[in-house]
Design an enzyme around this catalytic site. Structure first.
Site, short mmCIF file in Angstrom:
data_model
loop_
_atom_site.label_atom_id
_atom_site.label_comp_id
_atom_site.label_asym_id
_atom_site.label_seq_id
_atom_site.Cartn_x
_atom_site.Cartn_y
_atom_site.Cartn_z
N ASN A 9 0.88 -1.17 0.00
CA ASN A 9 0.00 0.00 0.00
C ASN A 9 0.91 1.22 0.00
O ASN A 9 1.50 1.55 1.02
CB ASN A 9 -0.90 -0.02 1.24
CG ASN A 9 -1.73 1.25 1.36
OD1 ASN A 9 -1.77 2.07 0.44
ND2 ASN A 9 -2.38 1.43 2.50
N LYS A 11 0.12 4.21 -0.29
CA LYS A 11 -0.51 5.41 0.28
C LYS A 11 -0.30 6.59 -0.68
O LYS A 11 -0.23 6.39 -1.90
CB LYS A 11 0.03 5.66 1.68
CG LYS A 11 -0.11 4.40 2.55
CD LYS A 11 0.15 4.60 4.00
CE LYS A 11 -0.05 3.28 4.73
NZ LYS A 11 0.13 3.39 6.17
N HIS A 95 -9.34 1.46 5.15
CA HIS A 95 -8.03 1.65 5.77
C HIS A 95 -8.16 2.61 6.95
O HIS A 95 -8.96 3.55 6.90
CB HIS A 95 -7.03 2.19 4.74
CG HIS A 95 -5.63 2.16 5.25
ND1 HIS A 95 -5.13 3.11 6.11
CD2 HIS A 95 -4.64 1.24 5.08
CE1 HIS A 95 -3.89 2.79 6.43
NE2 HIS A 95 -3.57 1.65 5.82
N GLU A 97 -6.51 5.01 7.89
CA GLU A 97 -6.32 6.43 7.56
C GLU A 97 -7.59 7.02 6.94
O GLU A 97 -7.89 8.20 7.13
CB GLU A 97 -5.09 6.59 6.65
CG GLU A 97 -3.80 6.34 7.44
CD GLU A 97 -2.66 5.72 6.65
OE1 GLU A 97 -2.67 5.77 5.41
OE2 GLU A 97 -1.73 5.19 7.31
N GLU A 167 -4.99 -4.52 10.88
CA GLU A 167 -3.97 -3.49 10.98
C GLU A 167 -4.17 -2.71 12.28
O GLU A 167 -4.95 -1.75 12.32
CB GLU A 167 -4.08 -2.52 9.78
CG GLU A 167 -3.80 -3.18 8.45
CD GLU A 167 -3.25 -2.17 7.43
OE1 GLU A 167 -2.21 -2.48 6.84
OE2 GLU A 167 -3.82 -1.08 7.27
N GLY A 173 3.03 2.55 10.60
CA GLY A 173 3.98 3.64 10.37
C GLY A 173 4.74 4.06 11.62
O GLY A 173 5.37 5.11 11.65
N SER A 212 3.86 -1.89 10.27
CA SER A 212 5.31 -1.97 10.41
C SER A 212 5.87 -3.36 10.11
O SER A 212 6.81 -3.82 10.75
CB SER A 212 5.75 -1.50 11.80
OG SER A 212 5.38 -0.14 12.00
P1 13P Z 1 3.31 0.47 7.55
O1 13P Z 1 3.79 -0.83 6.98
O2 13P Z 1 4.05 1.66 7.02
O3 13P Z 1 3.23 0.44 9.04
O4 13P Z 1 1.81 0.67 7.03
C1 13P Z 1 0.89 -0.35 7.19
C2 13P Z 1 -0.33 0.01 6.45
O5 13P Z 1 -1.07 0.90 6.83
C3 13P Z 1 -0.61 -0.73 5.22
O6 13P Z 1 -1.91 -0.49 4.78
#
Ligand code: 13P
Length: 250
Positions: A9, A11, A95, A97, A167, A173, A212
Site C-alpha cells: 500500500n 498510500k 483503511h 487512515e 492493521e 507507520g 510496520s
Molecule cells: P506500515 O507498513 O508503514 O506500518 O503501514 C501499514 C499500512 O497501513 C498498510 O496499509
C-alpha cells in the site's frame, strides 16, 4: 490451503518516475516468488501506469479506496467500475487512515465493500484497534464491530470474495509491530467470528497482517497459523524490502 498474499500500500507516495523504477525493481526480483500472490496498491492517478507496466506479469494492482456509489454526480470520487476499467483486481476498503481522516464509518466501509464486490473487485477490508482501544482491553470488541458491519450488510458469503487485513492502528507507520503472538491472537479471533457462521468461508479466508511489517519481522509473523500474508506500507516503497517480504511469505 490458503495462498499467501503480500500487498503493498503505497498510500499517497510516489511520482511517475519513482513508480516506474519501483515496479522495474519488483518485476525483476520476483522471479523465484511463485507460491504467493503479489499486489501493489497505488494512488488512483497512477493506476494507468501500473496497468501498462504490470499487464501480463505475476503482479496484480489495487486501488486504495473507492466510492460506495455507482457512477454519477460525486465530484472527486472513483467508482468500482473505473478501477476495473484500469485492470485493478483488488481495492483496499476501510483503511484506518480513511476511517480516521475522512470519517469513514463501519457502515460506509461495508457499503464500499459491497460496491467493490458487486463490480467483481476483491475488497481488502482493513480493521484494527487504536492504541487507546487496546489499552482499554476492547481490541476484540472493535474488530468484531468492524467485521460485523460487513457481515450484517452482505451476509457471511461476502467474505468468501474478499480479504481481511488486521492493521492495529498503533503499529501503522510507527515501527512498533504487534508481536507474532499478539497478531495471531487477533487473527484467530477474526477467523473464529467467521467460523461461527460458516466454517468453509473461515477456512478459506485470507487474513493479512499490516503494521510496520518489515523484512526482519515478516517471517515470524507470516509463520503463524492464521496470518496469511501482509499489507505493507513503508516497506513496500523500496523494491528490495518489498521483495524480501515476498520471499519470506513464499
Ligand atoms: P506500515 O507498513 O508503514 O506500518 O503501514 C501499514 C499500512 O497501513 C498498510 O496499509
Amino acid at each position: 490451503m490458503r495462498r499467501p498474499l503480500v500487498a503493498g500500500n503505497w498510500k499517497m507516495n510516489g511520482s511517475r518516475e519513482s513508480i516506474e523504477a519501483l515496479l522495474d525493481g519488483i518485476k525483476s526480483g520476483l522471479g523465484r516468488v511463485t507460491a504467493i500472490e503479489v499486489v501493489v496498491g497505488a494512488p488512483a492517478i497512477y493506476l494507468s501506469d501500473l496497468q501498462c507496466q504490470l499487464q501480463g506479469t505475476a503482479v496484480a494492482w489495487s486501488g486504495q479506496d473507492l466510492s460506495a456509489e455507482a457512477p454519477g454526480a460525486y465530484t472527486g470520487e472513483i467508482a468500482a467500475s473505473m478501477l476495473l476499467d484500469f485492470g485493478c483486481k483488488y481495492v483496499i476498503v476501510g483503511h484506518s487512515e480513511r476511517r480516521a481522516y475522512h470519517g469513514e464509518s463501519d457502515q460506509l466501509v461495508a457499503k464500499k465493500y459491497a460496491a467493490a464486490r458487486a463490480a467483481g473487485l476483491v475488497p481488502i477490508l482493513c480493521i484494527g484497534e487504536t492504541l487507546e482501544e487496546r489499552e482499554q482491553g476492547i481490541t476484540e470488541k472493535v474488530v468484531a464491530r468492524q467485521l460485523n458491519a460487513v457481515i450484517e450488510l452482505e451476509g457471511i458469503a461476502a467474505l468468501a470474495d474478499g480479504v481481511v487485513a488486521y492493521e492495529p492502528v498503533w503499529a501503522i507507520g510507527t515501527g512498533k509491530t504487534a508481536t507474532p503472538e499478539q497478531a495471531q491472537d487477533v487473527h484467530a479471533f477474526i477467523r473464529g467470528i467467521v467460523a461461527d457462521k460458516d466454517a468453509v468461508v473461515a477456512d478459506g479466508l485470507r487474513i493479512l497482517y499490516g503494521g510496520s511489517m518489515k523484512p526482519d519481522n515478516a517471517i515470524e509473523l507470516i509463520a503463524k497459523q492464521d496470518i496469511d500474508g501482509g499489507l505493507i506500507g513503508g516497506a513496500s516503497l523500496k523494491a528490495e524490502d518489498f521483495l524480501a517480504i515476498c520471499s519470506a511469505a513464499n
